[in-house]
Write a protein that holds these residues in place. Structure first.
Motif, mmCIF file in Angstrom:
data_model
loop_
_atom_site.group_PDB
_atom_site.id
_atom_site.type_symbol
_atom_site.label_atom_id
_atom_site.label_comp_id
_atom_site.label_asym_id
_atom_site.label_seq_id
_atom_site.Cartn_x
_atom_site.Cartn_y
_atom_site.Cartn_z
ATOM 1 N N VAL A 1 5.377 18.018 -1.278
ATOM 2 C CA VAL A 1 5.055 16.598 -1.142
ATOM 3 C C VAL A 1 6.316 15.776 -1.395
ATOM 4 C CG1 VAL A 1 3.714 14.673 -2.082
ATOM 5 C CG2 VAL A 1 2.663 16.926 -1.827
ATOM 6 N N THR A 2 6.624 14.893 -0.454
ATOM 7 C CA THR A 2 7.708 13.929 -0.630
ATOM 8 C C THR A 2 7.066 12.643 -1.123
ATOM 9 O OG1 THR A 2 8.953 14.940 1.173
ATOM 10 C CG2 THR A 2 9.563 12.695 0.540
ATOM 11 N N GLN A 3 7.570 12.128 -2.246
ATOM 12 C CA GLN A 3 6.906 10.991 -2.884
ATOM 13 C C GLN A 3 7.923 10.085 -3.566
ATOM 14 O OE1 GLN A 3 3.033 10.642 -5.599
ATOM 15 N NE2 GLN A 3 4.572 11.938 -6.500
ATOM 16 N N ILE A 4 7.621 8.810 -3.605
ATOM 17 C CA ILE A 4 8.384 7.848 -4.389
ATOM 18 C C ILE A 4 7.374 7.011 -5.161
ATOM 19 C CG2 ILE A 4 8.450 6.163 -2.498
ATOM 20 C CD1 ILE A 4 11.164 5.225 -3.612
ATOM 21 N N PHE A 5 7.738 6.588 -6.363
ATOM 22 C CA PHE A 5 6.864 5.688 -7.112
ATOM 23 C C PHE A 5 7.718 4.801 -7.989
ATOM 24 C CE2 PHE A 5 7.169 9.652 -9.402
ATOM 25 C CZ PHE A 5 7.454 9.268 -10.705
ATOM 26 N N GLU A 6 7.192 3.615 -8.240
ATOM 27 C CA GLU A 6 7.853 2.655 -9.121
ATOM 28 C C GLU A 6 6.797 1.937 -9.933
ATOM 29 O OE1 GLU A 6 10.896 2.397 -9.954
ATOM 30 O OE2 GLU A 6 11.944 3.345 -8.280
ATOM 31 N N SER A 7 7.240 1.443 -11.071
ATOM 32 C CA SER A 7 6.389 0.704 -11.991
ATOM 33 C C SER A 7 6.696 -0.780 -11.879
ATOM 34 C CB SER A 7 6.660 1.189 -13.420
ATOM 35 O OG SER A 7 5.942 0.435 -14.353
ATOM 36 N N PHE A 8 5.634 -1.584 -11.954
ATOM 37 C CA PHE A 8 5.764 -3.028 -11.891
ATOM 38 C C PHE A 8 5.042 -3.644 -13.071
ATOM 39 C CE2 PHE A 8 6.059 -1.497 -7.587
ATOM 40 C CZ PHE A 8 7.010 -2.298 -6.979
ATOM 41 N N SER A 9 5.622 -4.699 -13.637
ATOM 42 C CA SER A 9 4.876 -5.540 -14.559
ATOM 43 C C SER A 9 4.349 -6.692 -13.707
ATOM 44 C CB SER A 9 5.769 -6.047 -15.702
ATOM 45 O OG SER A 9 6.876 -6.754 -15.193
ATOM 46 N N VAL A 10 3.387 -7.429 -14.249
ATOM 47 C CA VAL A 10 2.804 -8.546 -13.507
ATOM 48 C C VAL A 10 2.989 -9.808 -14.327
ATOM 49 C CG1 VAL A 10 0.702 -9.499 -12.488
ATOM 50 C CG2 VAL A 10 1.098 -7.024 -12.441
ATOM 51 N N CYS B 1 4.315 -9.199 -8.788
ATOM 52 C CA CYS B 1 4.783 -7.898 -9.256
ATOM 53 C C CYS B 1 6.285 -7.959 -9.488
ATOM 54 C CB CYS B 1 4.480 -6.821 -8.222
ATOM 55 S SG CYS B 1 2.727 -6.462 -8.047
ATOM 56 N N ILE B 2 6.709 -7.484 -10.652
ATOM 57 C CA ILE B 2 8.126 -7.466 -10.993
ATOM 58 C C ILE B 2 8.527 -6.001 -11.179
ATOM 59 C CG2 ILE B 2 9.848 -8.179 -12.696
ATOM 60 C CD1 ILE B 2 7.877 -10.543 -13.299
ATOM 61 N N LEU B 3 9.453 -5.553 -10.353
ATOM 62 C CA LEU B 3 9.899 -4.170 -10.366
ATOM 63 C C LEU B 3 10.522 -3.814 -11.704
ATOM 64 C CD1 LEU B 3 10.296 -1.564 -8.695
ATOM 65 C CD2 LEU B 3 12.481 -2.521 -7.940
ATOM 66 N N GLU B 4 10.047 -2.729 -12.287
ATOM 67 C CA GLU B 4 10.571 -2.207 -13.544
ATOM 68 C C GLU B 4 11.105 -0.814 -13.247
ATOM 69 O OE1 GLU B 4 10.433 -3.964 -16.435
ATOM 70 O OE2 GLU B 4 9.192 -5.575 -15.663
#
Length: 134
Positions: A115-124, A129-132
């Motif tokens: 599986v090729t995957q990307i993930f990112e966390s965001f605060s709100v 959404c603010i990229l963390e």
């Protein structure tokens, strides 16, 4: 007789209608990169960073070799335009929203080298959404 027939018809129509929360045909989302994605699942729960809502998407043409800015634009779009409107109103934002995109469905928490995957966390904050970056 008319009242009985109307009541029966209404009951049959209610049975045929999907229940609230029942899975319906997933919409395909066209991302800024041009990829098409579908929601695989949403997972809500406490994590080390507090209350986290994960939106896991599948985009069959995702390669993982896309430019970082392109990937980031797709993830921000999914967070702001898809995830935020679906968060429970009145409860306040979660501590984190995690958006992931993979080339195929996979089981959460289980490593799959295919599986090729990307993930990112965001605060709100302020309904945005603010990229963390991890």
């Amino acid at each position: 007789m008319k009242g009985v027939l109307a009541g029966t018809l209404a009951a049959l129509m209610a049975l045929a209608a999907p229940e609230q929360g029942e899975a319906q045909e997933e919409e395909r989302l066209v991302l800024p990169s041009g990829l098409e994605a579908e929601l695989q699942e949403t997972i809500t729960g406490e994590a080390a960073m507090g209350m986290t809502v994960r939106f896991r998407f599948v985009a069959e043409d995702f390669t993982g070799t896309e430019d970082f800015e392109v990937q980031t634009a797709d993830l921000e779009f999914l967070c702001n335009d898809y995830a935020l409107p679906r968060l429970a109103p009145g409860e306040g934002p979660p501590d984190r929203v995690v958006i992931s995109v993979a080339d195929r469905p996979s089981e959460f928490g289980r490593f799959d080298p295919d599986v090729t995957q990307i993930f990112e966390s965001f605060s709100v904050k302020d309904a945005t959404c603010i990229l963390e970056l991890f």
